[in-house]
Design a protein around this motif. Sequence first.
Motif, PDB file in Angstrom:
ATOM      1  N   ASP A 296      29.307  21.509  55.760  1.00 57.22           N
ATOM      2  CA  ASP A 296      28.538  22.232  55.635  1.00 57.22           C
ATOM      3  C   ASP A 296      26.960  21.275  56.081  1.00 57.22           C
ATOM      4  N   THR A 297      27.645  19.733  56.390  1.00 52.02           N
ATOM      5  CA  THR A 297      26.835  19.014  56.431  1.00 52.02           C
ATOM      6  C   THR A 297      26.161  18.691  57.711  1.00 52.02           C
TER       7      THR A 297
ATOM      8  N   LYS B 205      20.444  36.771  64.377  1.00 51.94           N
ATOM      9  CA  LYS B 205      21.740  35.979  64.635  1.00 51.94           C
ATOM     10  C   LYS B 205      21.415  34.747  66.007  1.00 51.94           C
ATOM     11  N   THR B 206      20.431  35.253  66.643  1.00 49.68           N
ATOM     12  CA  THR B 206      20.858  34.477  67.758  1.00 49.68           C
ATOM     13  C   THR B 206      19.698  34.083  67.847  1.00 49.68           C
ATOM     14  N   SER B 207      19.758  32.762  68.429  1.00 52.08           N
ATOM     15  CA  SER B 207      18.920  32.000  68.213  1.00 52.08           C
ATOM     16  C   SER B 207      17.304  32.280  69.356  1.00 52.08           C
ATOM     17  N   ASP B 208      18.218  32.737  70.736  1.00 50.21           N
ATOM     18  CA  ASP B 208      16.770  32.934  70.900  1.00 50.21           C
ATOM     19  C   ASP B 208      15.657  33.603  70.909  1.00 50.21           C
ATOM     20  N   ASN B 209      15.673  34.748  69.616  1.00 48.97           N
ATOM     21  CA  ASN B 209      15.430  35.308  69.177  1.00 48.97           C
ATOM     22  C   ASN B 209      14.003  35.655  68.196  1.00 48.97           C
ATOM     23  N   TYR B 210      14.119  33.915  68.176  1.00 45.96           N
ATOM     24  CA  TYR B 210      13.356  33.950  67.352  1.00 45.96           C
ATOM     25  C   TYR B 210      12.480  32.522  67.854  1.00 45.96           C
ATOM     26  N   ASP B 211      11.001  32.938  67.965  1.00 48.25           N
ATOM     27  CA  ASP B 211      10.172  32.239  68.426  1.00 48.25           C
ATOM     28  C   ASP B 211      10.008  30.981  68.189  1.00 48.25           C
ATOM     29  N   SER B 212       9.596  30.578  66.402  1.00 46.58           N
ATOM     30  CA  SER B 212       9.190  29.338  66.020  1.00 46.58           C
ATOM     31  C   SER B 212      10.013  28.704  65.349  1.00 46.58           C
ATOM     32  N   TRP B 213       9.731  26.979  65.303  1.00 51.27           N
ATOM     33  CA  TRP B 213      10.755  26.547  64.676  1.00 51.27           C
ATOM     34  C   TRP B 213      10.352  25.297  63.540  1.00 51.27           C
ATOM     35  N   GLY B 214      11.406  25.132  63.083  1.00 47.28           N
ATOM     36  CA  GLY B 214      10.407  24.187  61.483  1.00 47.28           C
ATOM     37  C   GLY B 214      11.576  23.173  61.975  1.00 47.28           C
ATOM     38  N   GLN B 215      10.310  21.883  61.924  1.00 43.14           N
ATOM     39  CA  GLN B 215      11.332  20.631  61.781  1.00 43.14           C
ATOM     40  C   GLN B 215      12.933  20.160  60.720  1.00 43.14           C
ATOM     41  N   GLY B 216      13.978  19.667  61.387  1.00 46.58           N
ATOM     42  CA  GLY B 216      15.025  20.161  60.674  1.00 46.58           C
ATOM     43  C   GLY B 216      14.896  19.123  59.741  1.00 46.58           C
ATOM     44  N   THR B 217      16.006  19.957  58.287  1.00 51.80           N
ATOM     45  CA  THR B 217      16.037  19.010  56.850  1.00 51.80           C
ATOM     46  C   THR B 217      17.885  18.251  56.999  1.00 51.80           C
ATOM     47  N   GLN B 218      18.259  16.956  56.840  1.00 46.80           N
ATOM     48  CA  GLN B 218      19.575  16.568  56.947  1.00 46.80           C
ATOM     49  C   GLN B 218      19.864  17.930  55.246  1.00 46.80           C
ATOM     50  N   VAL B 219      20.843  17.507  55.542  1.00 44.63           N
ATOM     51  CA  VAL B 219      21.897  18.182  54.326  1.00 44.63           C
ATOM     52  C   VAL B 219      23.104  17.348  54.682  1.00 44.63           C
ATOM     53  N   THR B 220      23.946  16.111  53.521  1.00 47.50           N
ATOM     54  CA  THR B 220      24.647  15.965  53.569  1.00 47.50           C
ATOM     55  C   THR B 220      25.822  16.364  52.269  1.00 47.50           C
ATOM     56  N   VAL B 221      27.022  16.540  52.726  1.00 50.24           N
ATOM     57  CA  VAL B 221      27.804  17.441  51.685  1.00 50.24           C
ATOM     58  C   VAL B 221      28.867  15.734  52.203  1.00 50.24           C
ATOM     59  N   SER B 222      28.325  14.766  50.862  1.00 54.95           N
ATOM     60  CA  SER B 222      30.055  14.066  50.898  1.00 54.95           C
ATOM     61  C   SER B 222      30.322  13.173  49.602  1.00 54.95           C
ATOM     62  N   SER B 223      31.489  12.875  49.084  1.00 53.02           N
ATOM     63  CA  SER B 223      31.630  12.132  48.186  1.00 53.02           C
ATOM     64  C   SER B 223      31.258  11.284  48.062  1.00 53.02           C
TER      65      SER B 223
ATOM     66  N   LEU C 128      21.656  14.713  49.650  1.00 55.27           N
ATOM     67  CA  LEU C 128      22.743  14.109  49.959  1.00 55.27           C
ATOM     68  C   LEU C 128      22.814  14.597  48.268  1.00 55.27           C
ATOM     69  N   VAL C 129      24.807  15.660  48.627  1.00 56.29           N
ATOM     70  CA  VAL C 129      25.103  15.994  47.417  1.00 56.29           C
ATOM     71  C   VAL C 129      26.577  15.909  47.582  1.00 56.29           C
ATOM     72  N   GLN C 130      27.174  16.094  46.415  1.00 56.37           N
ATOM     73  CA  GLN C 130      28.807  15.837  46.460  1.00 56.37           C
ATOM     74  C   GLN C 130      29.431  17.368  46.488  1.00 56.37           C
ATOM     75  N   PRO C 131      30.494  17.880  47.054  1.00 57.41           N
ATOM     76  CA  PRO C 131      31.179  18.790  47.476  1.00 57.41           C
ATOM     77  C   PRO C 131      31.210  19.477  45.978  1.00 57.41           C
TER      78      PRO C 131
ATOM     79  N   GLN D 240      19.267  29.459  49.017  1.00 55.58           N
ATOM     80  CA  GLN D 240      20.158  28.212  48.341  1.00 55.58           C
ATOM     81  C   GLN D 240      21.344  28.406  48.613  1.00 55.58           C
ATOM     82  N   MET D 241      21.667  27.036  48.378  1.00 53.89           N
ATOM     83  CA  MET D 241      23.168  26.678  48.946  1.00 53.89           C
ATOM     84  C   MET D 241      23.944  25.994  47.720  1.00 53.89           C
ATOM     85  N   ASN D 242      25.058  27.262  47.502  1.00 51.92           N
ATOM     86  CA  ASN D 242      25.798  26.272  46.294  1.00 51.92           C
ATOM     87  C   ASN D 242      27.197  26.387  46.629  1.00 51.92           C
ATOM     88  N   ASN D 243      28.372  25.702  45.352  1.00 55.85           N
ATOM     89  CA  ASN D 243      29.659  25.094  46.310  1.00 55.85           C
ATOM     90  C   ASN D 243      29.468  24.968  47.709  1.00 55.85           C
ATOM     91  N   LEU D 244      28.842  24.015  48.160  1.00 54.05           N
ATOM     92  CA  LEU D 244      28.875  23.013  48.754  1.00 54.05           C
ATOM     93  C   LEU D 244      30.171  22.112  49.255  1.00 54.05           C
TER      94      LEU D 244
END
Length: 129
Positions: free
Chosen positions: A94-95, A111-129, A10-13, A86-90
């Motif tokens: 971007d949530t 840029k197309t997801s179909d061209n990727y074979d392996s995927w990791g688990q998701g990680t949540q990014v929340t941008v909120s004040s 969780l990060v602020q805008p 590295q994600m700046n000025n969120l």
Amino acid sequence: VQLQAYGGGLVQPGGSLRLACAASTRTLNGFRMGWFRQAPGKEREFVAAIAYSTWSRGYGTLYYADSVQGRFTISRDGRESAVNLQMNNLRPEDTAVYYCAMGRSGSSNAKTSDNYDSWGQGTQVTVSS
């Protein structure tokens, strides 16, 4: 190939976060690694990718979505088979759940997801004040 994603939270805008993704391969040469994200009620979308040729000497080709260009930076981690995002000025828009993915480098669209074979688990990014 197994992928392990780290980071998020969780990060602020206007704040920053760094995500990392480690692959079980010995090297990233010949592979591309990308980040995609999915917000509630929306389709998964491309964020950024880095692609290495088979003979790469550490320099990869970078790809960014227009929405993150200039704010996000994808780069190789100090570890041989890992990359950082590295994600700046969120912004609140971007949530999302962020996923790292890996596929073979080549002429297919990075840029197309179909061209990727392996995927990791998701990680949540929340941008909120």
